[in-house]
Design an enzyme around this catalytic site. Structure first.
Site, mmCIF file in Angstrom:
data_model
loop_
_atom_site.group_PDB
_atom_site.id
_atom_site.type_symbol
_atom_site.label_atom_id
_atom_site.label_comp_id
_atom_site.label_asym_id
_atom_site.label_seq_id
_atom_site.Cartn_x
_atom_site.Cartn_y
_atom_site.Cartn_z
ATOM 1 N N GLU B 162 0.875 -1.172 0.000
ATOM 2 C CA GLU B 162 0.000 0.000 0.000
ATOM 3 C C GLU B 162 0.907 1.214 0.000
ATOM 4 O OE1 GLU B 162 -1.837 3.081 1.225
ATOM 5 O OE2 GLU B 162 -2.863 2.011 2.863
ATOM 6 N N CYS B 196 -2.823 8.204 4.425
ATOM 7 C CA CYS B 196 -2.709 7.870 3.002
ATOM 8 C C CYS B 196 -3.983 8.211 2.236
ATOM 9 C CB CYS B 196 -2.311 6.419 2.805
ATOM 10 S SG CYS B 196 -3.354 5.280 3.691
#
Lengths: 51, 380
Positions: B162, B196
């Protein structure tokens, strides 16, 4: 590399036994971890919060 | 990493929810699955898929969510699938990392099942390159993610990555103004934008553009600026802002009065028409929002998809037809209506394009820590 290899050796050994456990045993560990977290939540939060 | 008590305790509660979720649901996700054969082609085959553990997994995890993220993205599902985990936390959050190992030991995990290894990027590299680690679960930058993927490919290791995002929020005139203002303020600036799935790009329909922005600016003014987790991130974002202004972006709020001693940048909104600029294209990981208007659905899809990232997107409208048609065309792993940055334990957490490879959470985020074995019997 030697230090990392010690970590790997311990992990591999633990995994050989762990993979034979039942799903109930695995769930039990995670549930127990939850209880420990509940008891220690302030200590945990203190490691990454504003003082 | 310095969070408020509310944010820190939220992370702890989320972790407990995730542990219980995987404890309750992973066993069914890992049950062998019977393959449905066409009996005309294979009249005497009985075939099952088995989800076998991978072995020892190295979890290389960042500083922004030092407690919950290693556990929900890797440790809990990986253990349920029968693996051992070596966690390498960020050098900025080693204490939290060490505490994770302690907690598992105290709960009765056998020695070696969960270990925390402390070190810098070199230790991370060793974990990727050394024999005996079977998979890498990584959350962090694109640059590191790319090198992990190529090293893992050479070694035949599995990986799940990720690598951040540049999430877009799209605002239509029929949105609920209050919900939208609250959502964008919260998810644009929470944790100083060091998330994020922070909203970093804002596209507002021209019919509501000025009215909405004026209100948003008032709301953002109320936010108390907080320091960055580290100097380096402060310098990156400051440079990004200075370059944006030099290339023609117009600061609507914030963007000045940098506090070098405390590593603080005021919450900032910049109006920027040219979406090819870095401020639209590169992840800021700070309290910075780039904004421009749009006129048509076709145009907003083009603007939103003009990114190397594809983690999340939020669409703020009460019109389900507009939402549905847009949601299908956005090149991202997660789309929310009138919400942003909302993880579902039972869903997926995943990014398209350069935002990632593989999946966290839910059934898919459990099976990602398995090798599938197909066993086919012949029936006589």
């Amino acid at each position: 590399m030697s230090d990392i290899n010690k970590f790997i050796e311990r992990a591999n050994k633990a995994q050989q036994l762990w993979k034979e456990t039942s799903s109930e045993q695995r769930s039990e560990l995670l549930e127990k971890v939850c209880e420990v977290i509940e008891d220690k939540k302030q200590e945990i939060a203190n490691t990454f919060m504003k003082k | 990493m310095k969070k408020s008590i509310v944010e820190a305790l939220f992370d702890v509660e989320f972790t407990k929810g995730a542990l219980l979720f995987f404890a309750q649901n992973s066993p069914s996700y890992l049950q062998p699955e019977e393959v449905v054969h066409d009996k005309n082609i294979y009249p005497n085959k009985k075939t099952f898929l088995y989800f076998e553990p991978i072995g020892t997994i190295a979890a290389i995890k960042p500083w922004n969510f030092p407690f919950d993220l290693p556990i929900w993205s890797c440790i809990a599902p990986a253990l349920m699938a029968g693996n051992a985990v070596i966690l390498k936390p960020s050098p900025l959050t080693t204490k939290t990392g060490e505490l994770i190992e302690d907690i598992f030991l105290q709960a009765g995990a056998s020695e070696g099942l969960i270990q925390t290894i402390i070190g810098d990027d070199e230790v991370g590299k060793e974990l990727v390159q050394v024999e005996g680690i079977d998979m890498i679960s990584f959350t962090g930058s694109i640059k590191t993610g790319h090198s992990i993927a190529s090293e893992c490919a050479k070694m035949g290791k599995k990986y799940v990555l990720e690598m951040g995002g540049k999430d877009v929020a799209i605002v239509f005139p029929d949105c609920d103004i209050k919900t939208t203002l609250n959502g964008i303020t919260m998810h644009g600036f929470m944790n100083n934008g060091q998330v994020c799935t922070s909203i970093e790009r804002l596209l507002i329909h021209k019919n509501i553009y000025k009215e909405f922005l004026d209100k948003l600016i008032l709301k953002v003014k109320e936010i108390t600026p907080v320091p960055f987790a580290n100097k380096n991130q402060f310098l990156i974002v400051r440079k990004q802002l200075e370059e944006a202004v030099q290339t023609g972006c117009h600061i609507l709020i914030g963007g000045k009065n940098f506090d070098e001693d405390k590593n603080i940048i005021e919450p900032t909104i910049l109006e920027c028409i040219d979406t090819s600029l870095d401020i639209w294209q590169k992840e800021s990981f700070g309290p910075v929002l780039a904004v421009r208007s749009f006129e048509t659905v076709e145009q907003v899809i083009r603007l939103a998809n003009n990114s190397i990232y594809g983690l999340g997107a939020s669409v703020w409208t009460n019109n389900i037809d507009i939402f549905s048609s847009l949601a299908k065309k956005l090149e991202v792993g997660m789309v929310w209506q009138n919400e942003a940055n909302l993880p579902f334990l039972e869903g997926v957490w995943t990014g398209w394009k350069q935002s990632g490879f593989g999946v966290s959470l839910g059934k898919h985020g459990t099976r990602v820590y398995t090798k599938i074995k197909q066993i086919s019997e012949s029936i006589f």
